[in-house]
Write a protein that holds these residues in place. Sequence first.
Motif, PDB file in Angstrom:
ATOM      1  N   LYS A 105       0.823  -1.215   0.000  1.00 34.00           N
ATOM      2  CA  LYS A 105       0.000   0.000   0.000  1.00 34.00           C
ATOM      3  C   LYS A 105       0.850   1.255   0.000  1.00 34.00           C
ATOM      4  CE  LYS A 105      -4.143   1.833   0.201  1.00 34.00           C
ATOM      5  NZ  LYS A 105      -5.152   1.618  -0.863  1.00 34.00           N
ATOM      6  N   ASP A 106       1.924   1.255   0.782  1.00 37.62           N
ATOM      7  CA  ASP A 106       2.782   2.437   0.841  1.00 37.62           C
ATOM      8  C   ASP A 106       3.434   2.717  -0.510  1.00 37.62           C
ATOM      9  OD1 ASP A 106       2.172   2.922   3.455  1.00 37.62           O
ATOM     10  OD2 ASP A 106       3.944   1.916   4.263  1.00 37.62           O
ATOM     11  N   VAL A 107       3.766   1.655  -1.240  1.00 38.80           N
ATOM     12  CA  VAL A 107       4.369   1.828  -2.564  1.00 38.80           C
ATOM     13  C   VAL A 107       3.332   2.370  -3.540  1.00 38.80           C
ATOM     14  CG1 VAL A 107       5.478   0.639  -4.490  1.00 38.80           C
ATOM     15  CG2 VAL A 107       6.104   0.059  -2.136  1.00 38.80           C
ATOM     16  N   GLN A 108       2.095   1.907  -3.427  1.00 38.51           N
ATOM     17  CA  GLN A 108       1.032   2.461  -4.265  1.00 38.51           C
ATOM     18  C   GLN A 108       0.938   3.976  -4.079  1.00 38.51           C
ATOM     19  OE1 GLN A 108      -2.781   0.509  -3.665  1.00 38.51           O
ATOM     20  NE2 GLN A 108      -1.778  -1.453  -3.190  1.00 38.51           N
ATOM     21  N   ARG A 109       1.020   4.389  -2.826  1.00 36.35           N
ATOM     22  CA  ARG A 109       0.845   5.812  -2.519  1.00 36.35           C
ATOM     23  C   ARG A 109       2.001   6.666  -3.025  1.00 36.35           C
ATOM     24  NH1 ARG A 109      -1.418   4.627   3.603  1.00 36.35           N
ATOM     25  NH2 ARG A 109      -3.651   4.577   3.061  1.00 36.35           N
ATOM     26  N   THR A 110       3.162   6.076  -3.228  1.00 35.35           N
ATOM     27  CA  THR A 110       4.269   6.878  -3.765  1.00 35.35           C
ATOM     28  C   THR A 110       3.916   7.423  -5.146  1.00 35.35           C
ATOM     29  OG1 THR A 110       5.395   4.939  -4.730  1.00 35.35           O
ATOM     30  CG2 THR A 110       6.003   5.552  -2.484  1.00 35.35           C
ATOM     31  N   PHE A 111       3.185   6.642  -5.932  1.00 36.94           N
ATOM     32  CA  PHE A 111       2.816   7.092  -7.277  1.00 36.94           C
ATOM     33  C   PHE A 111       1.768   8.195  -7.208  1.00 36.94           C
ATOM     34  CE2 PHE A 111       4.735   3.003  -7.927  1.00 36.94           C
ATOM     35  CZ  PHE A 111       5.424   3.158  -9.110  1.00 36.94           C
ATOM     36  N   VAL A 112       0.862   8.084  -6.258  1.00 40.74           N
ATOM     37  CA  VAL A 112      -0.140   9.136  -6.076  1.00 40.74           C
ATOM     38  C   VAL A 112       0.536  10.426  -5.597  1.00 40.74           C
ATOM     39  CG1 VAL A 112      -2.247   9.790  -4.862  1.00 40.74           C
ATOM     40  CG2 VAL A 112      -1.916   7.418  -5.584  1.00 40.74           C
ATOM     41  N   ALA A 113       1.478  10.280  -4.675  1.00 38.02           N
ATOM     42  CA  ALA A 113       2.195  11.442  -4.157  1.00 38.02           C
ATOM     43  C   ALA A 113       3.025  12.108  -5.241  1.00 38.02           C
ATOM     44  CB  ALA A 113       3.082  11.028  -2.989  1.00 38.02           C
ATOM     45  N   ALA A 114       3.521  11.326  -6.165  1.00 37.59           N
ATOM     46  CA  ALA A 114       4.376  11.872  -7.223  1.00 37.59           C
ATOM     47  C   ALA A 114       3.579  12.566  -8.308  1.00 37.59           C
ATOM     48  CB  ALA A 114       5.228  10.749  -7.833  1.00 37.59           C
ATOM     49  N   GLU A 115       2.424  12.044  -8.656  1.00 36.69           N
ATOM     50  CA  GLU A 115       1.738  12.501  -9.859  1.00 36.69           C
ATOM     51  C   GLU A 115       0.414  13.225  -9.622  1.00 36.69           C
ATOM     52  OE1 GLU A 115       2.942  12.285 -12.928  1.00 36.69           O
ATOM     53  OE2 GLU A 115       4.787  11.356 -12.219  1.00 36.69           O
ATOM     54  N   ASN A 116      -0.269  12.902  -8.510  1.00 40.59           N
ATOM     55  CA  ASN A 116      -1.643  13.384  -8.418  1.00 40.59           C
ATOM     56  C   ASN A 116      -2.140  13.232  -6.980  1.00 40.59           C
ATOM     57  OD1 ASN A 116      -4.763  12.314 -10.044  1.00 40.59           O
ATOM     58  ND2 ASN A 116      -4.322  14.153  -8.909  1.00 40.59           N
ATOM     59  N   LYS A 117      -1.771  14.198  -6.118  1.00 44.74           N
ATOM     60  CA  LYS A 117      -2.106  14.075  -4.700  1.00 44.74           C
ATOM     61  C   LYS A 117      -3.612  14.011  -4.453  1.00 44.74           C
ATOM     62  CE  LYS A 117       0.329  17.687  -3.547  1.00 44.74           C
ATOM     63  NZ  LYS A 117       0.920  18.778  -2.723  1.00 44.74           N
ATOM     64  N   THR A 118      -4.404  14.590  -5.348  1.00 46.43           N
ATOM     65  CA  THR A 118      -5.862  14.602  -5.170  1.00 46.43           C
ATOM     66  C   THR A 118      -6.538  13.436  -5.864  1.00 46.43           C
ATOM     67  OG1 THR A 118      -6.187  15.996  -7.132  1.00 46.43           O
ATOM     68  CG2 THR A 118      -5.823  17.118  -5.027  1.00 46.43           C
ATOM     69  N   PHE A 119      -5.740  12.450  -6.256  1.00 45.15           N
ATOM     70  CA  PHE A 119      -6.254  11.329  -7.057  1.00 45.15           C
ATOM     71  C   PHE A 119      -7.488  10.683  -6.429  1.00 45.15           C
ATOM     72  CE2 PHE A 119      -6.070   6.626  -7.603  1.00 45.15           C
ATOM     73  CZ  PHE A 119      -6.467   6.560  -8.930  1.00 45.15           C
ATOM     74  N   TYR A 120      -7.431  10.438  -5.120  1.00 41.83           N
ATOM     75  CA  TYR A 120      -8.538   9.727  -4.483  1.00 41.83           C
ATOM     76  C   TYR A 120      -9.786  10.594  -4.310  1.00 41.83           C
ATOM     77  CZ  TYR A 120      -5.242   5.982  -3.407  1.00 41.83           C
ATOM     78  OH  TYR A 120      -4.329   4.960  -3.512  1.00 41.83           O
TER      79      TYR A 120
END
Length: 762
Positions: A105-120
């Motif tokens: 899960k933490d690795v999944q979030r690295t991509f969200v943090a890198a590209e699109n913090k508001t993704f969820y």
Amino acid sequence: MGRAEERRARQRGGRRAAAHGRRSSGAAGRTGIRRLFTWKKIVGTFFGLCLLGMGAFIVLYMMIDIPEGNADAERQGNVYKYSDGSLMARKGYNREIVDLARVPKDVQRTFVAAENKTFYKDSGVDIRGTARGLLNTLSGKGAQGGSTITQQYVKNYYLTQDRTVSRKLKEMVISLKLDREKSKDYILAGYINTSFYGRGAYGIQAAAQAYYRVDAEDLTVEQGAYLAALLQAPNQYDWAIASDTGKRLAKERWNYVLDNMVEQKWLDRSERQGMEFPVPKEPRPAPGMEGQTGYVVEAANNALKQQLVEQGTAEDMNQADALVDAGGWTLTLNIDKKKQAALEEAVKKQLTGKLDPEARDVDADVQAGAVSVDPKTGGVVAMYGGVDYVKHFTNNATRDDYQPASTFKPVILAAAVDQDAETQDGLPITADTLYDGTSERPVVDDGREVGFAPENEDDRNYGDITVQTAMNKSVNSVFAQMGVDVGMDQVMETAGKLGMDVEDLPAVPAQTLGSMGASPLEMAGVYATLDNHGKKTTPTIVKSAEHRSRTITMPEAIGEQVISREAADTVTSVLTGVVDDGTARRAVLENPLRDGQQVAGKTGTSDDNKSAWFTGFTPGLVTSVGLFGEDDKPPHKQVKMYGAGGQPRVNGGGFPAEIWAAYTFGVMDEVTEFDLDTKQGAAVRPSGTPTDTQTPSGTPSDEPTSQEPTTEAPPETPSQTPTSEPPSQPPTSAPPTGTPPSPPPTFGIPENPEDPQDEAEE
């Protein structure tokens, strides 16, 4: 008209002229522009354009559907692993799609943090970013960031990388629809599996292997942050090739990702402070199809395709080809990395290193193939398919166009013992049964000649000899007669039970010479069944086959009892004589690495020296080695191997047995003995014991002969001169009816037990 009236008329005309002049002045012009561009008109126009744009977007939204995905975006390669799980090769597109649940899960979030913090939270579209991208495209400034993860996934999977207004509009519409129809996890999984990470890696699994040599499920947060950072500039941020500036930017991007995770409360600040940049490993070339890898991969693919058809996943082999070639498979093989390397080294040292095509043209025509099998599991633990897959495409380990020659003889004996067969005189066929070993002796059936009289090696006559001795010296005339005694239908049926493909072959006496085609893989299976006490053992190269969209269960390698244990163990016992007192003695018995290891096996050399074999086994390992004469120039016809390697004739007891011994004794972990349920053969006390003055055929002399091998077949020389008296316990049968009486059998080791005692089948 009076003067007063004229004056008034002139005054009226002057005022009109003056008024006309004022309307044509600059002040009058500015008043007209203000009337044309009033704020009401501007606002009205703006709202009109907005309404028009909204209407156009609504039309686009209604007209544009989510298209079929781009096949290339999910195209995968196949991954092949050794039995221990380590990577052997990748074939095809370097992508292996993994479920999001396998990514921490933490690795999944690295991509969200890198590209699109508001993704969820967002609706799949960044209006400002998209507008900025449109303006940049229209102004020719090129693309800039700002797209959401959803938009990037849509671009990767559904659209193209073209930088056009129409593509950008489609991207926005499809992103909105996709966000409504699919979950965020679905979109995130698609994004990380379709993105390009550099080093030829597509998708997070391939990237994890390329940069850190781990699977995606084993990535750390630090490593995940680096992979997420890579997506902005894969080549520029690749640590192995990055400039100093590129490395600095890569670290800055890595820090940016982790800082965003802290901001989103996905990462504890204190944990973040203790993190160090995870320097990626050096890149290495993707394992290709060179050397033996291509042969092994080809064999694995064929096994998988066969299973797809058999279990109904594919209607035929053509459809199976398409399913395998489409990629996405992870095949774990039974190939043992250590044994594979040892087999390759044995072939190199014992054969290819001794061939010199520049000195002898025939040396270029020698092809080797070998298969090694664990008889307890059926697993193919090593395979040698040829000099190099990219140079010689035919897999010599699986080809079945060469005769197995006398390696077929144990099948005849197995059929005899399993069926309690009898000689023409009605006596049981055992290891001690006497047969007439005269070369070119006509084979008889119920007193009538059947029109078949095979020649022995070098046309040598042996007189009356036991089955054990006939196996040791590979006497054609004995086994031709035995095949008719057993019944050729029964012999061929037994061959099929043991694993040979004989369904469409005629049951004629000529088959006793191994005149059919067979492969090392096939013969390894036959001997593995013997080694496994008669339980059907099918050589199996694929241990498991996994695919995201389907489940494949590989067939069981160990089957039912196809011949009795007594029959299998009797043949094994007899075959120990071949290596202790027969055609394979020099290569096997005298090998210093043997260390007392019990061995059984059989040599084979086909007519005109076009093939030479040794298939042998210990209690835990069966290996079949074949040498094949093949013209190295198209159309690659079968040719003779006389003179290859500087030898007058290539025999099974030569190069094949030497390869077998170097490999087998080099990988064995301990010395073992056969557990045999029989009283017959060279490995146990014979049921018919010769007199004390005779040496049993399965007992080697105390000192192996030191005489140099010759190219001529030596006479059979006993260790002690036989008397004219018969043994105290005579053999269990007499020579076949109609044959002249012969001296009693001789036992012992010839002075020169060399390969020319091997066979030459007609």
